[in-house]
Design a protein around this motif. Structure first.
Motif, PDB file in Angstrom:
ATOM      1  N   ALA A  35       2.197  31.494 -45.969  1.00  0.00           N
ATOM      2  CA  ALA A  35       3.506  31.221 -45.394  1.00  0.00           C
ATOM      3  C   ALA A  35       4.615  31.616 -46.352  1.00  0.00           C
ATOM      4  N   TRP A  36       5.793  31.740 -45.781  1.00  0.00           N
ATOM      5  CA  TRP A  36       7.023  31.916 -46.548  1.00  0.00           C
ATOM      6  C   TRP A  36       7.864  30.652 -46.398  1.00  0.00           C
ATOM      7  N   PHE A  37       8.352  30.183 -47.523  1.00  0.00           N
ATOM      8  CA  PHE A  37       9.270  29.059 -47.564  1.00  0.00           C
ATOM      9  C   PHE A  37      10.569  29.516 -48.213  1.00  0.00           C
ATOM     10  N   ARG A  38      11.607  28.763 -48.007  1.00  0.00           N
ATOM     11  CA  ARG A  38      12.841  29.030 -48.718  1.00  0.00           C
ATOM     12  C   ARG A  38      13.504  27.707 -49.088  1.00  0.00           C
ATOM     13  N   GLN A  39      14.286  27.787 -50.155  1.00  0.00           N
ATOM     14  CA  GLN A  39      14.988  26.601 -50.621  1.00  0.00           C
ATOM     15  C   GLN A  39      16.390  26.998 -51.038  1.00  0.00           C
ATOM     16  N   ALA A  40      17.364  26.538 -50.271  1.00  0.00           N
ATOM     17  CA  ALA A  40      18.758  26.781 -50.601  1.00  0.00           C
ATOM     18  C   ALA A  40      19.211  25.743 -51.620  1.00  0.00           C
ATOM     19  N   SER A  41      20.254  26.055 -52.323  1.00  0.00           N
ATOM     20  CA  SER A  41      20.754  25.159 -53.359  1.00  0.00           C
ATOM     21  C   SER A  41      21.105  23.804 -52.759  1.00  0.00           C
ATOM     22  N   GLY A  42      20.541  22.760 -53.330  1.00  0.00           N
ATOM     23  CA  GLY A  42      20.819  21.410 -52.877  1.00  0.00           C
ATOM     24  C   GLY A  42      20.073  20.973 -51.635  1.00  0.00           C
ATOM     25  N   LYS A  43      19.174  21.815 -51.159  1.00  0.00           N
ATOM     26  CA  LYS A  43      18.420  21.483 -49.952  1.00  0.00           C
ATOM     27  C   LYS A  43      16.926  21.440 -50.232  1.00  0.00           C
ATOM     28  N   GLU A  44      16.202  20.858 -49.286  1.00  0.00           N
ATOM     29  CA  GLU A  44      14.763  20.786 -49.432  1.00  0.00           C
ATOM     30  C   GLU A  44      14.118  22.138 -49.087  1.00  0.00           C
ATOM     31  N   ARG A  45      12.932  22.330 -49.603  1.00  0.00           N
ATOM     32  CA  ARG A  45      12.181  23.536 -49.296  1.00  0.00           C
ATOM     33  C   ARG A  45      11.734  23.481 -47.835  1.00  0.00           C
ATOM     34  N   GLU A  46      11.957  24.560 -47.096  1.00  0.00           N
ATOM     35  CA  GLU A  46      11.593  24.603 -45.694  1.00  0.00           C
ATOM     36  C   GLU A  46      10.677  25.790 -45.403  1.00  0.00           C
ATOM     37  N   GLY A  47       9.696  25.540 -44.566  1.00  0.00           N
ATOM     38  CA  GLY A  47       8.838  26.614 -44.116  1.00  0.00           C
ATOM     39  C   GLY A  47       9.532  27.400 -43.020  1.00  0.00           C
ATOM     40  N   ILE A  48       9.464  28.729 -43.105  1.00  0.00           N
ATOM     41  CA  ILE A  48      10.148  29.533 -42.104  1.00  0.00           C
ATOM     42  C   ILE A  48       9.204  30.456 -41.344  1.00  0.00           C
ATOM     43  N   ALA A  49       8.115  30.861 -41.935  1.00  0.00           N
ATOM     44  CA  ALA A  49       7.173  31.755 -41.260  1.00  0.00           C
ATOM     45  C   ALA A  49       5.788  31.539 -41.843  1.00  0.00           C
ATOM     46  N   ALA A  50       4.790  31.554 -40.985  1.00  0.00           N
ATOM     47  CA  ALA A  50       3.416  31.360 -41.423  1.00  0.00           C
ATOM     48  C   ALA A  50       2.508  32.316 -40.674  1.00  0.00           C
ATOM     49  N   ILE A  51       1.362  32.581 -41.285  1.00  0.00           N
ATOM     50  CA  ILE A  51       0.389  33.475 -40.660  1.00  0.00           C
ATOM     51  C   ILE A  51      -0.989  32.890 -40.885  1.00  0.00           C
ATOM     52  N   ASP A  52      -1.793  32.846 -39.826  1.00  0.00           N
ATOM     53  CA  ASP A  52      -3.099  32.209 -39.965  1.00  0.00           C
ATOM     54  C   ASP A  52      -4.180  33.224 -40.309  1.00  0.00           C
ATOM     55  N   SER A  53      -5.403  32.756 -40.381  1.00  0.00           N
ATOM     56  CA  SER A  53      -6.503  33.608 -40.827  1.00  0.00           C
ATOM     57  C   SER A  53      -6.781  34.759 -39.865  1.00  0.00           C
ATOM     58  N   ALA A  54      -6.311  34.630 -38.611  1.00  0.00           N
ATOM     59  CA  ALA A  54      -6.450  35.717 -37.630  1.00  0.00           C
ATOM     60  C   ALA A  54      -5.180  36.559 -37.541  1.00  0.00           C
ATOM     61  N   ASP A  55      -4.275  36.340 -38.467  1.00  0.00           N
ATOM     62  CA  ASP A  55      -3.007  37.068 -38.537  1.00  0.00           C
ATOM     63  C   ASP A  55      -2.062  36.755 -37.390  1.00  0.00           C
ATOM     64  N   ASN A  56      -2.176  35.574 -36.826  1.00  0.00           N
ATOM     65  CA  ASN A  56      -1.225  35.124 -35.808  1.00  0.00           C
ATOM     66  C   ASN A  56      -0.012  34.528 -36.509  1.00  0.00           C
ATOM     67  N   PRO A  57       1.195  34.965 -36.167  1.00  0.00           N
ATOM     68  CA  PRO A  57       2.384  34.472 -36.842  1.00  0.00           C
ATOM     69  C   PRO A  57       3.014  33.256 -36.153  1.00  0.00           C
ATOM     70  N   GLN A  58       3.726  32.485 -36.941  1.00  0.00           N
ATOM     71  CA  GLN A  58       4.537  31.399 -36.431  1.00  0.00           C
ATOM     72  C   GLN A  58       5.865  31.435 -37.156  1.00  0.00           C
ATOM     73  N   TYR A  59       6.926  31.025 -36.430  1.00  0.00           N
ATOM     74  CA  TYR A  59       8.263  31.039 -37.018  1.00  0.00           C
ATOM     75  C   TYR A  59       9.022  29.785 -36.645  1.00  0.00           C
ATOM     76  N   VAL A  60       9.948  29.416 -37.496  1.00  0.00           N
ATOM     77  CA  VAL A  60      10.889  28.375 -37.109  1.00  0.00           C
ATOM     78  C   VAL A  60      12.000  29.035 -36.296  1.00  0.00           C
ATOM     79  N   ASP A  61      12.695  28.231 -35.516  1.00  0.00           N
ATOM     80  CA  ASP A  61      13.689  28.779 -34.593  1.00  0.00           C
ATOM     81  C   ASP A  61      14.799  29.548 -35.300  1.00  0.00           C
ATOM     82  N   SER A  62      15.151  29.109 -36.501  1.00  0.00           N
ATOM     83  CA  SER A  62      16.291  29.721 -37.180  1.00  0.00           C
ATOM     84  C   SER A  62      16.047  31.176 -37.589  1.00  0.00           C
ATOM     85  N   VAL A  63      14.787  31.593 -37.650  1.00  0.00           N
ATOM     86  CA  VAL A  63      14.504  32.985 -38.046  1.00  0.00           C
ATOM     87  C   VAL A  63      13.786  33.766 -36.957  1.00  0.00           C
ATOM     88  N   LYS A  64      13.409  33.095 -35.893  1.00  0.00           N
ATOM     89  CA  LYS A  64      12.663  33.753 -34.815  1.00  0.00           C
ATOM     90  C   LYS A  64      13.501  34.892 -34.234  1.00  0.00           C
TER      91      LYS A  64
END
Length: 125
Positions: A35-64
């Motif tokens: 997965a890819w996470f990001r952390q903006a200054s002063g904010k918590e780390r958030e997951g934004i995109a993930a990929i499973d063992s079959a290469d299926n992707p998932q995204y959070v709404d803010s980057v979809k």
């Protein structure tokens, strides 16, 4: 053991694109959840995109629709193609890998065992 090294960050204008890479240094050929996470200054780390063992992707709404996660299993590189970047995308970006093949919560940091040191993305308006 797995070492993750991110690259590709930088400073861009709003509307531009960047592609992040995460090289996985490991002797294992296992295709675990990553997965890819990001952390903006002063904010918590958030997951934004993930990929499973079959290469299926998932995204959070803010980057979809703007970001695409993919990986080259032969080269053991995880990518994040980021288009139409916005100032709100400014953050340190991290890649992460699980140490088990199946996980239930792909966007939660505690799910992942291995982490890179991050690459900074700055988007100006």
């Amino acid at each position: 053991d797995v070492q993750l090294v991110e690259s590709g960050g930088g400073s861009v204008q709003a509307g531009e694109s960047l592609t992040l890479s995460c090289a996985a240094y490991t002797s294992s050929s296992a295709r675990h959840h990553m997965a890819w996470f990001r952390q903006a200054s002063g904010k918590e780390r958030e997951g934004i995109a993930a990929i499973d063992s079959a290469d299926n992707p998932q995204y959070v709404d803010s980057v979809k629709g703007r970001f695409t996660i993919s990986r080259d299993n032969a080269k053991k590189i995880l990518y994040l193609q980021m288009n139409s970047l916005e100032p709100e995308d400014t953050a340190m970006y991290y890649c992460a890998a699980a140490n088990v093949p199946y996980i239930l919560t792909p966007m939660l940091p505690d799910t992942y065992y291995y982490w890179g040191h991050g690459t900074q993305v700055t988007v100006s308006s």
